[in-house]
Write a protein that holds these residues in place. Structure first.
Motif, mmCIF file in Angstrom:
data_model
loop_
_atom_site.group_PDB
_atom_site.id
_atom_site.type_symbol
_atom_site.label_atom_id
_atom_site.label_comp_id
_atom_site.label_asym_id
_atom_site.label_seq_id
_atom_site.Cartn_x
_atom_site.Cartn_y
_atom_site.Cartn_z
ATOM 1 N N ILE A 196 56.081 -77.368 -45.403
ATOM 2 C CA ILE A 196 54.755 -76.906 -45.826
ATOM 3 C C ILE A 196 53.664 -77.704 -45.106
ATOM 4 C CG2 ILE A 196 53.168 -76.748 -47.786
ATOM 5 C CD1 ILE A 196 55.646 -76.265 -49.578
ATOM 6 N N VAL A 197 53.853 -79.037 -45.047
ATOM 7 C CA VAL A 197 52.863 -79.899 -44.386
ATOM 8 C C VAL A 197 52.805 -79.609 -42.888
ATOM 9 C CG1 VAL A 197 52.288 -82.273 -43.771
ATOM 10 C CG2 VAL A 197 53.050 -81.742 -46.091
ATOM 11 N N ARG A 198 53.974 -79.436 -42.286
ATOM 12 C CA ARG A 198 54.011 -79.128 -40.852
ATOM 13 C C ARG A 198 53.208 -77.854 -40.572
ATOM 14 N NH1 ARG A 198 57.485 -77.134 -36.829
ATOM 15 N NH2 ARG A 198 58.575 -75.913 -38.382
ATOM 16 N N GLY A 199 53.443 -76.864 -41.397
ATOM 17 C CA GLY A 199 52.685 -75.624 -41.255
ATOM 18 C C GLY A 199 51.194 -75.865 -41.427
ATOM 19 N N GLY A 200 50.860 -76.731 -42.400
ATOM 20 C CA GLY A 200 49.457 -77.039 -42.671
ATOM 21 C C GLY A 200 48.792 -77.732 -41.495
ATOM 22 N N ILE A 201 49.523 -78.650 -40.861
ATOM 23 C CA ILE A 201 48.952 -79.389 -39.731
ATOM 24 C C ILE A 201 48.794 -78.469 -38.525
ATOM 25 C CG2 ILE A 201 49.342 -81.261 -38.067
ATOM 26 C CD1 ILE A 201 50.677 -82.825 -40.335
ATOM 27 N N ILE A 202 49.822 -77.631 -38.289
ATOM 28 C CA ILE A 202 49.742 -76.695 -37.161
ATOM 29 C C ILE A 202 48.556 -75.752 -37.355
ATOM 30 C CG2 ILE A 202 50.915 -74.749 -36.035
ATOM 31 C CD1 ILE A 202 53.561 -76.193 -36.639
ATOM 32 N N GLY A 203 48.276 -75.429 -38.627
ATOM 33 C CA GLY A 203 47.202 -74.483 -38.922
ATOM 34 C C GLY A 203 45.797 -75.028 -38.730
ATOM 35 N N ILE A 204 45.673 -76.349 -38.578
ATOM 36 C CA ILE A 204 44.336 -76.926 -38.366
ATOM 37 C C ILE A 204 43.909 -76.674 -36.924
ATOM 38 C CG2 ILE A 204 43.011 -79.093 -38.295
ATOM 39 C CD1 ILE A 204 43.728 -78.301 -41.120
#
Lengths: 262, 243
Positions: free
Chosen positions: A133-141
């Motif tokens: 979830i965090v990886r996705g969140g960081i990629i999304g920034i």
């Protein structure tokens, strides 16, 4: 089935039910928080830029990322109920083997209190999901946020803590809430390692009074109350993180005055 | 005159695509250099190579006489150069004031009070001192870009790189940003600008660099480049750009 039975069960067993609900909340809350931290740390490590790091650091990074990959795949790919059994009963065996093999078990026999084991298992499980979830969140920034931070002279760690993660946290809050709700429900599988959470308590009560439907219906309601309360609390945090809809202008004298809230 | 940045034989390729070919280029203190050229000529890549957002594949970048490509800590170098982006890239999670202080407190290790004083000073320069409580999402494009300029200035860098600062703006907001940049140029700030605003470039620059297909074709004063270009490619480009 009668209303009397519900009242009877509650009046005779409320301390047990309350204890069960409390344990469920403790395990799922602590497990979700530790799991979220694990996820954040993994997310930060996973996104360390590979650009111009030296040979040794590059290889170390590769090995660490590989190990983290194995961890995530294992905990996402096996049921929590099975992990609970493997870890709870496997750790003492492993420590025994370790003592034979290297002569010391580091003062830890591998026997752990059920509550500790429960929190450990939920944390590791949540960590694996949160890492993704965090990886996705960081990629999304937006890439520009990273570039602006780098252009100012921030390293990966400062960029993450001051610019990226605050934005990621806001974005992943709904998914984290989801994880928390799932944990409240899924801790019920930990009855297999004799954790006295709500499901375990209900099973004990029902085993004594043979009123399975009534007992579990009460448990059902308690679970629902806990999950709905948790949802409301998370919504509150989400709204708070949104920030103010308006801002204050500063006039020439340096005094803030309210902006017209059209 | 003191040379701040001196680039020698710089190469940059993305895979087999060569974007910069043997670029030589230097900037002196207080100089305003504008890089012009058509899209895809490599001018943005050159700018991004200067503060190492893109890592060059060959050559040297000398900063005050030291080749920074041989160093391992690039962040120490980056803090001496400001950057203003086409897409502003303000930190979305901070308000205007904090955008201008976070670098000072985290990187330059200044106290909060000191950082605020410096930030307010530069926010006044760009005319955004009244908006310190606003978050980026609440500002217009021109306002965002002016805050981004104040953020770069707040780090008190040796030079500021402007990567097409007005290209993402609505036409009526281009003026306010160019006005701020003109004031900065007159105040003696070292600036390296990539832009498509030809009139503006001619007016404020000490030097114009024309790039085409990854090479610097022409490098001279605005009069020289605009009025008396030496190369055919420059002439063709200017004919199209100035209409």
């Amino acid at each position: 089935m009668s209303l009397e039975w519900f009242i009877n069960i509650i009046t005779n067993n409320w301390p047990m039910l309350l204890h069960g609900a409390w344990m469920t909340l403790v395990i799922s809350t602590i497990g979700t928080i530790i799991g979220a931290l694990i996820g954040l740390i993994i997310g930060v490590i996973n996104t360390i830029p590979k650009m111009n790091v030296g040979g040794f650091r590059k290889n170390a990074l590769k090995i660490i990322n590989g190990l983290l990959r194995v961890y995530v795949e294992f905990f996402r790919g096996t049921p929590m109920i099975v992990q609970a059994m493997v870890i709870f009963y496997g750790t003492p065996l492993f420590m025994q083997w370790l003592e034979k093999a290297i002569g010391t078990n580091f003062g830890f026999s591998g026997d752990m209190p059920a509550l500790f084991a429960a929190i450990l298992i939920v944390s590791l499980n949540t960590g694996a999901y949160m890492a993704e979830i965090v990886r996705g969140g960081i990629i999304g920034i937006d890439k520009g946020q990273f570039e602006a931070a780098r252009a100012i002279g921030m390293g990966h760690w400062t960029t993450m803590t001051t610019v990226v993660l605050p934005q990621v946290l806001r974005n992943i809050l709904p998914a984290t809430g989801n994880q928390f709700i799932m944990n409240i429900k899924d801790t019920s599988v930990l009855n297999v390692i004799t954790v006295t959470e709500l499901y375990f308590q209900t099973k004990t009560i029902a085993g004594a009074n043979f009123r399975y439907f009534e007992s579990f219906f009460i448990a059902c309601i308690i679970y629902l109350v806990m999950t709905i309360t948790a949802t409301q609390i998370l919504r509150f945090f989400e709204r708070r993180l949104e920030g103010n809809a308006t801002y204050q202008m500063i006039d020439e004298a340096g005094i803030t005055r309210p902006k017209n809230n059209e | 005159m003191e040379t701040i940045i001196d680039i020698r034989h710089l190469n940059k390729s993305f895979g087999s695509h060569e974007v910069l070919k043997d670029v030589n280029f230097s900037v002196n203190k207080g100089e305003v250099v504008t890089v012009i050229g058509s899209s895809g000529s490599g001018k943005s890549t050159l700018l991004r190579c200067i503060n190492l957002l893109e890592y060059p594949t060959g050559g040297e970048i000398n900063y005050r006489g030291e080749n920074i490509l041989s160093k391992s800590n690039l962040n120490d170098y980056r803090k001496h150069l400001g950057m203003v982006f086409q897409q502003f890239n303000l930190f979305n999670n901070w308000d205007v004031l904090h955008n201008c202080t976070v670098g000072q407190t985290k990187i330059l290790k200044k106290s909060k009070e000191e950082a605020k004083e410096v930030a307010m000073n530069y926010l006044k320069v760009v005319g955004m001192e009244r908006y310190i409580n606003a978050r980026p999402a609440q500002l217009s494009g021109g306002q965002k870009q002016r805050v981004a300029i104040a953020r770069a200035l707040s780090m008190q860098p040796d030079a500021i790189l402007f990567d097409e600062p007005t290209s993402a703006l609505d036409p009526e907001m281009v003026g306010e940003v160019l006005k701020v940049m003109k004031e900065l140029a007159e105040s003696g700030l070292t600036m390296i600008i990539v832009t498509h605003e030809m009139e503006f470039a001619r007016e404020i620059s000490d030097r114009i660099v024309f790039m085409d297909k990854g090479v610097i074709v022409e490098d001279g004063s605005p009069e020289q480049v605009f009025n008396n270009p030496q190369h055919e490619r420059t002439k063709t480009f200017l004919k199209r750009a100035l209409k």
